[in-house]
Design an enzyme around this catalytic site. Structure first.
Site, short mmCIF file in Angstrom:
data_model
loop_
_atom_site.label_atom_id
_atom_site.label_comp_id
_atom_site.label_asym_id
_atom_site.label_seq_id
_atom_site.Cartn_x
_atom_site.Cartn_y
_atom_site.Cartn_z
N LYS A 1 0.88 -1.17 0.00
CA LYS A 1 0.00 0.00 0.00
C LYS A 1 0.92 1.22 0.00
O LYS A 1 1.47 1.60 1.03
CB LYS A 1 -0.88 -0.03 1.26
CG LYS A 1 -1.44 1.31 1.71
CD LYS A 1 -2.50 1.83 0.77
CE LYS A 1 -3.03 3.17 1.24
NZ LYS A 1 -2.22 4.31 0.78
N GLU B 1 3.24 15.63 17.95
CA GLU B 1 3.98 15.64 16.69
C GLU B 1 3.24 16.55 15.69
O GLU B 1 2.04 16.41 15.50
CB GLU B 1 4.06 14.23 16.10
CG GLU B 1 4.93 14.18 14.85
CD GLU B 1 5.00 12.79 14.21
OE1 GLU B 1 3.95 12.17 14.01
OE2 GLU B 1 6.12 12.34 13.91
N CYS C 1 10.66 11.62 10.40
CA CYS C 1 10.18 11.17 11.71
C CYS C 1 11.17 11.56 12.79
O CYS C 1 10.83 11.71 13.95
CB CYS C 1 9.99 9.66 11.69
SG CYS C 1 11.39 8.86 10.94
N GLY D 1 4.63 4.94 9.48
CA GLY D 1 3.65 6.02 9.35
C GLY D 1 3.30 6.53 10.72
O GLY D 1 4.11 6.41 11.66
N SER D 2 2.09 7.05 10.86
CA SER D 2 1.76 7.69 12.14
C SER D 2 1.38 6.65 13.20
O SER D 2 0.94 5.53 12.88
CB SER D 2 0.62 8.67 11.94
OG SER D 2 -0.54 7.97 11.54
N THR D 3 1.50 7.05 14.43
CA THR D 3 1.17 6.19 15.57
C THR D 3 -0.31 5.80 15.51
O THR D 3 -0.66 4.63 15.73
CB THR D 3 1.47 6.96 16.87
OG1 THR D 3 2.86 7.30 16.85
CG2 THR D 3 1.17 6.14 18.11
N GLU E 1 7.20 1.37 12.62
CA GLU E 1 7.97 2.54 13.05
C GLU E 1 7.06 3.73 12.86
O GLU E 1 6.56 3.97 11.76
CB GLU E 1 9.26 2.67 12.23
CG GLU E 1 10.25 1.52 12.45
CD GLU E 1 10.63 1.31 13.91
OE1 GLU E 1 10.57 2.29 14.69
OE2 GLU E 1 10.93 0.17 14.30
P1 NAD Z 1 0.07 7.98 7.86
O1 NAD Z 1 -0.11 7.16 9.08
O2 NAD Z 1 -0.93 9.03 7.59
O3 NAD Z 1 0.08 7.04 6.57
C1 NAD Z 1 0.98 5.95 6.47
C2 NAD Z 1 0.36 4.95 5.51
O4 NAD Z 1 -0.77 4.34 6.15
C3 NAD Z 1 -0.17 5.56 4.21
O5 NAD Z 1 0.14 4.69 3.15
C4 NAD Z 1 -1.65 5.62 4.46
O6 NAD Z 1 -2.40 5.62 3.28
C5 NAD Z 1 -1.86 4.36 5.25
N1 NAD Z 1 -3.09 4.33 6.05
C6 NAD Z 1 -3.81 5.35 6.55
N2 NAD Z 1 -4.85 4.87 7.27
C7 NAD Z 1 -4.78 3.52 7.22
C8 NAD Z 1 -5.54 2.46 7.78
N3 NAD Z 1 -6.61 2.72 8.55
N4 NAD Z 1 -5.15 1.20 7.53
C9 NAD Z 1 -4.07 0.94 6.78
N5 NAD Z 1 -3.30 1.89 6.25
C10 NAD Z 1 -3.66 3.17 6.46
O7 NAD Z 1 1.56 8.60 7.90
P2 NAD Z 1 2.26 9.57 6.84
O8 NAD Z 1 1.62 10.92 6.96
O9 NAD Z 1 2.37 8.95 5.52
O10 NAD Z 1 3.74 9.64 7.42
C11 NAD Z 1 4.07 10.49 8.46
C12 NAD Z 1 4.17 9.74 9.77
O11 NAD Z 1 5.09 8.67 9.61
C13 NAD Z 1 4.71 10.59 10.89
O12 NAD Z 1 4.00 10.32 12.07
C14 NAD Z 1 6.16 10.11 11.02
O13 NAD Z 1 6.72 10.30 12.30
C15 NAD Z 1 6.03 8.67 10.67
N6 NAD Z 1 7.29 8.09 10.20
C16 NAD Z 1 7.99 7.32 11.08
C17 NAD Z 1 9.21 6.77 10.72
C18 NAD Z 1 9.99 5.93 11.68
O14 NAD Z 1 10.94 5.27 11.25
N7 NAD Z 1 9.65 5.94 12.95
C19 NAD Z 1 9.72 7.01 9.43
C20 NAD Z 1 8.97 7.80 8.55
C21 NAD Z 1 7.75 8.33 8.96
#
Ligand code: NAD
Length: 542
Positions: free
Chosen positions: A212, A425, A327, A265-267, A293
C-alpha cells in the site's frame, strides 16, 4: 547445480553524489526532471504481474506547485485487494522455495539498477512528487535505498549462517522459513527508501507482499515497482496496490493468511491496524508479526557547557531539512537561558539566508510540505501559539498555500514545558523551544523524559563529557536513536539502525540485522544418524 557457499561481505555505503552544475549526474537529473515534469504518467495497479486499470482515478501533484499534475493513478477496491492477496499467496509457493542466493541476486541487481539507470528516475520522482531538493532526494531515493538492498543481503547471509551446535551422532540445523502467509507493507509519504525496504526486507527472506503506497508518494513508488520488475522479481512477489488505507487495512487484517504487517507512518494508523489484528486474532493461521515505526517528538537537550554554533546548526538543519517531515526531525528543544539568545540569533541568520520554493530551482533549501491537510495542520499549531499567552513565534511563522504548500522555518518559544507543541507531533518545519534556568539541568531532563509519549530520537549537546554521560543515562528510554553533540536525525543504514519505542514503534531497527528476524519462522531440525532401539537407562543394565 549451484552448491557454492557464497560470501557477501559488509558493503560500503553508497557515496552521495555532489550534483555540481555540469557534472554527469546533474545533467542526467535535470533531463529527467524535465521529462517527468512534462509528462502525466498513468499508474495502474500491478497484481500478480498484471497491470490493472480500475477507472477509479486520483492524481499526484507537485506539493510546491499543486496545480501541476504529475500522474494519474488507479485506485484498487475490494475486488482488487482480494486479488492481490490471492496473487501473493500463489507467488509464495515458488518464491519461498527459491534458493536464497537467487533472491539475493535480484535484490543486488535492484541496487545496481538504482545506482545507475534508475538513479535520476527515482530522484526526480521523489523531488517532484514529495518536494525534496536534490540533496534530500539523493540521500533517500538513491543512497539509502541502495544501502538497504546491499546491507540486507549481507545481514541475511549472517542470519542463515547462525546454526545450532552438532553433537556426536546427530546433525542439528536451523531452516529460516519465510512467514506462513503474506506480508502487508504500508508505506509513508516521506521516504522512498522506506517504502522500498518495507517490501524488500521480507521479500529477500522469501516472503511475498501487498504494498500500500502512500497516496502522495505514488509516483516514486511506482518507479520502484518498475525497477523491481526489471531486476527480475517474479510476478506476484510484490503486489502494488494503491488504495484507501482504511479499506486495504481492513481487508488484509480479515484474511487468515495475514502473516505480518511492515508499517511506517503515524502512531494513530499503526494502532488502528494493531487493533484490527487483535479483533481477528483467533482467525489467523499464525500470529501476524507486527513491525511498525511510527511518530516522534524528537528533542535536543542543550547543556550549559554547549557550543552555541553547533547547537544552532543542529537545531536549524535538524528541524527544517525536508520541511521537518522526517520522523527524526528535531521538534522540541530545551536550551539554557544563558545560551538561548545567541542560539536564536544564529538560527535567524541561517533563516535569512536560505531560500524557499520549487525543487527545480537548486538554490532552494526549503521546499513545500506534502499536502493541504498537512499544511492546514501545521498552520493550526502556529495559530494556536500566536494566540497563546504561554508562547511566542520568535522566528518565521508565515505560511502560504496559493501556489504550493509553503511554511517558513518557524520557532515557537514557550514558558510552558508542557505546551501543546512541546508534546504533540506536528510533522512540519516548526521547532518549539523551552528556555530553562541554567541551574535546573536535572529537573529539566526529568521534564523531558515525562513530557511526550514518544521515544524515537533525541540528542544531547555539551562540552562537559561527564555531564553529558549522566544526562544520556537519565534519558535511556526517551529515544531508540540517541545522539551526542549531533542533531537527532540523519541515520545511515549499517551505521545507525533506526527505530524507537514507547509510542514510536516496535523498535525493530530498519537498516540493521535485527529487523530480518521478524520475517522468518525458524525451524530447527535434529537428525539422528543411528536411531536408538533400547529404552534402558545405562544404570539399569545388568
Ligand atoms: P500515515 O499514518 O498518515 O500514513 C501511512 C500509511 O498508512 C499511508 O500509506 C496511508 O495511506 C496508510 N493508512 C492510513 N490509514 C490507514 C488504515 N486505517 N489502515 C491501513 N493503512 C492506512 O503517515 P504519513 O503521513 O504517511 O507519514 C508520516 C508519519 O510517519 C509521521 O507520524 C512520522 O513520524 C512517521 N514516520 C515514522 C518513521 C519511523 O521510522 N519511525 C519514518 C517515517 C515516517
Amino acid at each position: 547445480m549451484r552448491n557454492a557457499i557464497l560470501n557477501y561481505p559488509l558493503p560500503a555505503n553508497e557515496p552521495v553524489k555532489a550534483y555540481l552544475p555540469g557534472s554527469p549526474e546533474r545533467i542526467a537529473l535535470d533531463a529527467e526532471l524535465k521529462r517527468q515534469h512534462d509528462t502525466v504518467v498513468e499508474i495502474p495497479l500491478i497484481i500478480g504481474g498484471k497491470e490493472i486499470y480500475t477507472g477509479n482515478i486520483k492524481t499526484v501533484v507537485c506539493p510546491h506547485d499543486h496545480k501541476h499534475v504529475l500522474a494519474k493513478y488507479h485506485v484498487a477496491g475490494e475486488k482488487e485487494i482480494k486479488m492481490a492477496i490471492d496473487a501473493a499467496m500463489e507467488a509464495r509457493k515458488v518464491w519461498a522455495n527459491t534458493d536464497w542466493t537467487t533472491r539475493a541476486a535480484i535484490i543486488m541487481k535492484c541496487a545496481e539498477l538504482l545506482a545507475t539507470k534508475y538513479r535520476p528516475i527515482l530522484n526526480a520522482a521523489t523531488m517532484l512528487g514529495q518536494s525534496k531538493n536534490i540533496y534530500q532526494a539523493e540521500i533517500d531515493s538513491a543512497c539509502e535505498t541502495i544501502d538497504f538492498f546491499r546491507y540486507n543481503v549481507h545481514y541475511a547471509s549472517k542470519l542463515y549462517a547462525v546454526q545450532p551446535k552438532n553433537g556426536n551422532g546427530i546433525i542439528d540445523s536451523t531452516e529460516y522459513r519465510p512467514l506462513e502467509g503474506f506480508v502487508l507493507a504500508v508505506a509513508p509519504f516521506n521516504f522512498t527508501s522506506i517504502a522500498c525496504n518495507l517490501n524488500m526486507t521480507p521479500v529477500l527472506l522469501g516472503n511475498t507482499t501487498i504494498w500500500k503506497p502512500s497516496t502522495t508518494a505514488t509516483l516514486s513508488n511506482y518507479y520502484l515497482m518498475k525497477m523491481f520488475e526489471e531486476a527480475g522479481l517474479p510476478a506476484g512477489v510484490v503486489n502494488f496496490v494503491p488504495s484507501r488505507g482504511a479499506e486495504i487495512g481492513k481487508i488484509c487484517c480479515e484474511s487468515k493468511h495475514l502473516a505480518g504487517i511492515h508499517f511506517t507512518g503515524s502512531t494513530k494508523t499503526f494502532q488502528s491496524l494493531w487493533k484490527s489484528v487483535g479483533e481477528n486474532i483467533a482467525n489467523y493461521v499464525s500470529y501476524p508479526r507486527l513491525v511498525g515505526e511510527t511518530g516522534g517528538k524528537d528533542y535536543i537537550f542543550v547543556h550549559p557547557s554547549s557550543d552555541v554554533a553547533a547547537v544552532a546548526h543542529a537545531a536549524f538543519t535538524g528541524a527544517y531539512e525536508f520541511q521537518g517531515q522526517k520522523c527524526s526531525a528535531a521538534s522540541r528543544m530545551y536550551c539554557p537561558k544563558s545560551l538561548w539568545p545567541a542560539v536564536l540569533e544564529k538560527m535567524k541568520q541561517f533563516a535569512s539566508e536560505v531560500k524557499m520554493g520549487d525543487v527545480m530551482d537548486s538554490e532552494n533549501f526549503i521546499n513545500a510540505v506534502i499536502d493541504e491537510a498537512s499544511f492546514d495542520n501545521i498552520v493550526s499549531y502556529i495559530e494556536y501559539a500566536k494566540n497563546s499567552p504561554d508562547a511566542e513565534i520568535v522566528m518565521g511563522g508565515k505560511c502560504d498555500k496559493t501556489v504550493g504548500y509553503f511554511v517558513e522555518p518557524t520557532v515557537i518559544e514557550t514558558t510552558d514545558p508542557h505546551f501543546k507543541s512541546m508534546e504533540e507531533e506536528i510533522f512540519g518545519p516548526v521547532l518549539t523551544v523551552y528556555p530553562y534556568d541554567d541551574d535546573k539541568v536535572y529537573e529539566t531532563v526529568d521534564l523531558l523524559d515525562k513530557t511526550s509519549p514518544y521515544g524515537l530520537t533525541g540528542s544531547v549537546f555539551g562540552k562537559d563529557r561527564l555531564e553529558v554521560e549522566k544526562i544520556a543515562d537519565l534519558l535511556t528510554y526517551t529515544a531508540g536513536n540517541f545522539y551526542i553533540n549531533d542533531r537527532p536525525t540523519g541515520a545511515v543504514v549499517g551505521m545507525q539502525p533506526f527505530g524507537g519505542s514507547r509510542a514510536s514503534g516496535t523498535n525493530d531497527k530498519a537498516g540493521g540485522e535485527f529487523n530480518l528476524i521478524r520475517w522468518v519462522l525458524p525451524r530447527v531440525i535434529k537428525e539422528t544418524l543411528v536411531s536408538p532401539t533400547d529404552y534402558h537407562y545405562t544404570y539399569m543394565k545388568k
